[in-house]
Design an enzyme around this catalytic site. Structure first.
Site, PDB file in Angstrom:
ATOM      1  N   HIS A 204       0.787  -1.238   0.000  1.00 11.77           N
ATOM      2  CA  HIS A 204       0.000   0.000   0.000  1.00 11.77           C
ATOM      3  C   HIS A 204       0.815   1.283   0.000  1.00 11.77           C
ATOM      4  O   HIS A 204       0.265   2.365  -0.150  1.00 11.77           O
ATOM      5  CB  HIS A 204      -0.969   0.025   1.181  1.00 11.77           C
ATOM      6  CG  HIS A 204      -0.331   0.373   2.494  1.00 11.77           C
ATOM      7  ND1 HIS A 204       0.330  -0.541   3.250  1.00 11.77           N
ATOM      8  CD2 HIS A 204      -0.241   1.551   3.157  1.00 11.77           C
ATOM      9  CE1 HIS A 204       0.800   0.051   4.335  1.00 11.77           C
ATOM     10  NE2 HIS A 204       0.477   1.332   4.310  1.00 11.77           N
TER      11      HIS A 204
HETATM   12  C1  UD1 Z   1      -2.168   5.566   6.042  1.00 11.05           C
HETATM   13  C2  UD1 Z   1      -0.907   6.076   6.747  1.00 11.05           C
HETATM   14  C3  UD1 Z   1       0.127   4.959   6.812  1.00 11.05           C
HETATM   15  C4  UD1 Z   1      -0.448   3.678   7.367  1.00 11.05           C
HETATM   16  C5  UD1 Z   1      -1.703   3.315   6.581  1.00 11.05           C
HETATM   17  C6  UD1 Z   1      -2.357   2.058   7.096  1.00 11.05           C
HETATM   18  C7  UD1 Z   1      -0.418   8.474   6.380  1.00 11.05           C
HETATM   19  C8  UD1 Z   1       0.451   9.434   5.672  1.00 11.05           C
HETATM   20  N1  UD1 Z   1      -0.296   7.184   6.020  1.00 11.05           N
HETATM   21  O1  UD1 Z   1      -1.802   5.279   4.703  1.00 11.05           O
HETATM   22  O2  UD1 Z   1       1.195   5.393   7.636  1.00 11.05           O
HETATM   23  O3  UD1 Z   1       0.506   2.653   7.231  1.00 11.05           O
HETATM   24  O4  UD1 Z   1      -2.621   4.400   6.690  1.00 11.05           O
HETATM   25  O5  UD1 Z   1      -3.338   1.609   6.217  1.00 11.05           O
HETATM   26  O6  UD1 Z   1      -1.186   8.864   7.230  1.00 11.05           O
HETATM   27  N2  UD1 Z   1      -8.957   4.938   1.169  1.00 11.05           N
HETATM   28  C9  UD1 Z   1     -10.203   4.377   1.036  1.00 11.05           C
HETATM   29  N3  UD1 Z   1     -10.900   4.070   2.171  1.00 11.05           N
HETATM   30  C10 UD1 Z   1     -10.414   4.305   3.422  1.00 11.05           C
HETATM   31  C11 UD1 Z   1      -9.150   4.892   3.550  1.00 11.05           C
HETATM   32  C12 UD1 Z   1      -8.441   5.198   2.423  1.00 11.05           C
HETATM   33  O7  UD1 Z   1     -10.677   4.141  -0.055  1.00 11.05           O
HETATM   34  O8  UD1 Z   1     -11.112   3.990   4.406  1.00 11.05           O
HETATM   35  C13 UD1 Z   1      -8.166   5.227  -0.040  1.00 11.05           C
HETATM   36  C14 UD1 Z   1      -8.345   6.622  -0.555  1.00 11.05           C
HETATM   37  O9  UD1 Z   1      -8.267   6.585  -1.938  1.00 11.05           O
HETATM   38  C15 UD1 Z   1      -7.117   7.335   0.001  1.00 11.05           C
HETATM   39  C16 UD1 Z   1      -6.073   6.227  -0.048  1.00 11.05           C
HETATM   40  O10 UD1 Z   1      -6.796   5.038   0.261  1.00 11.05           O
HETATM   41  O11 UD1 Z   1      -6.767   8.457  -0.739  1.00 11.05           O
HETATM   42  C17 UD1 Z   1      -4.957   6.421   0.936  1.00 11.05           C
HETATM   43  O12 UD1 Z   1      -5.487   6.605   2.261  1.00 11.05           O
HETATM   44  P1  UD1 Z   1      -4.641   7.474   3.327  1.00 11.05           P
HETATM   45  O13 UD1 Z   1      -5.317   7.443   4.639  1.00 11.05           O
HETATM   46  O14 UD1 Z   1      -4.309   8.796   2.754  1.00 11.05           O
HETATM   47  O15 UD1 Z   1      -3.260   6.721   3.409  1.00 11.05           O
HETATM   48  P2  UD1 Z   1      -2.910   5.169   3.583  1.00 11.05           P
HETATM   49  O16 UD1 Z   1      -2.208   4.719   2.363  1.00 11.05           O
HETATM   50  O17 UD1 Z   1      -4.062   4.354   4.046  1.00 11.05           O
END
Ligand code: UD1
Length: 353
Positions: A204
Site C-alpha cells: 500500500h
Molecule cells: C495511512 C498512513 C500509513 C499507514 C496506513 C495504514 C499516512 C500518511 N499514512 O496510509 O502510515 O501505514 O494508513 O493503512 O497517514 N482509502 C479508502 N478508504 C479508506 C481509507 C483510504 O478508499 O477507508 C483510499 C483513498 O483513496 C485514500 C487512499 O486510500 O486516498 C490512501 O489513504 P490514506 O489514509 O491517505 O493513506 P494510507 O495509504 O491508508
C-alpha cells in the site's frame, strides 16, 4: 486524569485497543477522537467491533485528500474538540497524518502531548510517515518509545530527557489476539488452503503503488511465486491497479479485501510467509514467528532483520527465492517488549504530568 486519544487510520485502531482496555482498568477518563482518515467499514469499524474498543466520542469525518488538505482539515477541526474536553494529556499514535495533526493541535493549545511509538526512523525523507514521526517527536512533551533502538534515535536528536522506554503496545494486542485465534480456529478466506501452503501479501505504500512500472513488476512477482499469494488489497492498491490497467485477477493471486485483525492474525499464523511493504505487518510476522520479505529499501523495525526473520528486497531480485524460505532456526529475542506495554502508560502519564 483525562486523556484524549487521537486516532484515524487502521494501525492506530489496533494500538488503541490495549490502551483503551488498560485505561479502563486504571480509571482514566478516556476520550477517543477518530479523525475519519480511514472510513471504509473494513478499514475502521471492524477494528472497533473485533477488538472491543469503545466507540469514538468524537468523529471528525475528514476522509481522504492530499496530505496538506487531510492534515489541515484535521487541525482546524481539532481546536474546538480540545477546547471542549480540555484533557490533561493528548495521546497520539504512530506516524500517520492523524498523528501529526493531533500533536500540532495540542501543542498550539498548550495541552501536554504524549507520542506513543516515538523514535522510529526509516531515515527515508520521501516517506510521509517519516515526516510525521520526526515532527511529532519534536513537538511532543513525552516520548513513549517501543524499543531500545527508538530510544537511541531520540537521544541522537536531543530528546533523551523526554523519552521513556515503554515497550510496544502492538505486542500486547498481537499476543492477545494470537492466543484467542489459536483457541478458536478461525476460517481462512475462500480459496486459501493451509494444507498446501500459501503466502500473505499487502502492498500500500505510495512509493510502490504510485509508479506504474514498479507496481506492475510487484504484481507480476507476486503472481509468479511458487506458492499461492493471498493478496489483501488496500483501497489505494485497487485504485492504482485500475488506473494503470494492472489486473489483480491472476492465477497465482487470491485477491481479498483487507481483513479484520483476528482474521489477519489467523491468516499470517497459518501461512508459510509474508510479503509486504507495511511496517506493522513486518513486525506482526516476526511476533507470530513467520518469515517476512519486505519490498522496501529500509525498515523502521530493524530488530526483525536479525537472523533473517525479515529480509528487505526493494528491487524484487530476491523475492522469488526469499518469500518461500523456511523460518530461521534461531530463537527470537524479545525486542518488542513483554506484552504489557499499555499498562505502563497510565502510571507514566500520571508521573509526568
Ligand atoms: C495511512 C498512513 C500509513 C499507514 C496506513 C495504514 C499516512 C500518511 N499514512 O496510509 O502510515 O501505514 O494508513 O493503512 O497517514 N482509502 C479508502 N478508504 C479508506 C481509507 C483510504 O478508499 O477507508 C483510499 C483513498 O483513496 C485514500 C487512499 O486510500 O486516498 C490512501 O489513504 P490514506 O489514509 O491517505 O493513506 P494510507 O495509504 O491508508
Amino acid at each position: 486524569m483525562r486523556v484524549l486519544s487521537i486516532v484515524g487510520a487502521r494501525p492506530q485502531f489496533v494500538k488503541l485497543a490495549p490502551v483503551a482496555e488498560s485505561f479502563g482498568r486504571a480509571g482514566i477518563d478516556h476520550v477517543i477522537v477518530h479523525t475519519g482518515q480511514h472510513y471504509d467499514a473494513r478499514m475502521s469499524d471492524v477494528f472497533f467491533a473485533d477488538l472491543s474498543i469503545p466507540a469514538p466520542d468524537v468523529h471528525l469525518g475528514v476522509g481522504s485528500g492530499s496530505h496538506g488538505v487531510q492534515t489541515g482539515s484535521m487541525l482546524s477541526a481539532l481546536d474546538a474538540v480540545l477546547d471542549e474536553h480540555r484533557p490533561d494529556w493528548v495521546l497520539v499514535y504512530g506516524d500517520t497524518n492523524s498523528t501529526l495533526a493531533g500533536a500540532v493541535a495540542a501543542v498550539k493549545l498548550h495541552i501536554p502531548v504524549a507520542h506513543l511509538e516515538a523514535g522510529l526512523r526509516s531515515f527515508n525523507r520521501r516517506m510521509p510517515e517519516e515526516h510525521n514521526r520526526v515532527l511529532t517527536d519534536h513537538a511532543a512533551d513525552l516520548l513513549l518509545a517501543p524499543t531500545e533502538v527508538a530510544v537511541t534515535h531520540l537521544a541522537a536528536e536531543g530528546l533523551a530527557d523526554r523519552t521513556v522506554l515503554l515497550g510496544d503496545v502492538m505486542t500486547d494486542v498481537c499476543f492477545r489476539v494470537r492466543d484467542a485465534v489459536l483457541a478458536s480456529e478461525l476460517a481462512l478466506p475462500p480459496g486459501v488452503d493451509a494444507g498446501s501452503g500459501y503466502l500473505v501479501s499487502t502492498i500500500h505504500r505510495a512509493d510502490n503503488t504510485d509508479d506504474p512500472d514498479l507496481l506492475a513488476a510487484i504484481i507480476d512477482s507476486l503472481a509468479d511465486l511458487s506458492l499461492p499469494v493471498l493478496l489483501l488489497a488496500h483501497p489505494r492498491l485497487v485504485a492504482r491497479c485500475a488506473e494503470f490497467g494492472i489486473s489483480l485477477d491472476r492465477p497465482g493471486l487470491i485477491r481479498a479485501e483487507p481483513l479484520p485483525y483476528p482474521e489477519m492474525v489467523a491468516a499470517v499464523l497459518r501461512s508459510r510467509g509474508v510479503v509486504t511493504d507495511s511496517g506493522g505487518l513486518q513486525k506482526e510476522a516476526y511476533l507470530l514467528g513467520v518469515p517476512c520479505t519486505t519490498l522496501r529499501t529500509e525498515t523502521e523495525w530493524v530488530e526483525t532483520l536479525v537472523d533473517g526473520w525479515n529480509v528487505l528486497d526493494p528491487d524484487l531480485s530476491r523475492v522469488r527465492a526469499m518469500a518461500v524460505r523456511d523460518k530461521p532456526q534461531s530463537a527470537q529475542s524479545q525486542p518488542y517488549g513483554d506484552g504489557h506495554a499499555a499498562d505502563r502508560i497510565a502510571p507514566t502519564l500520571t508521573q509526568w504530568h
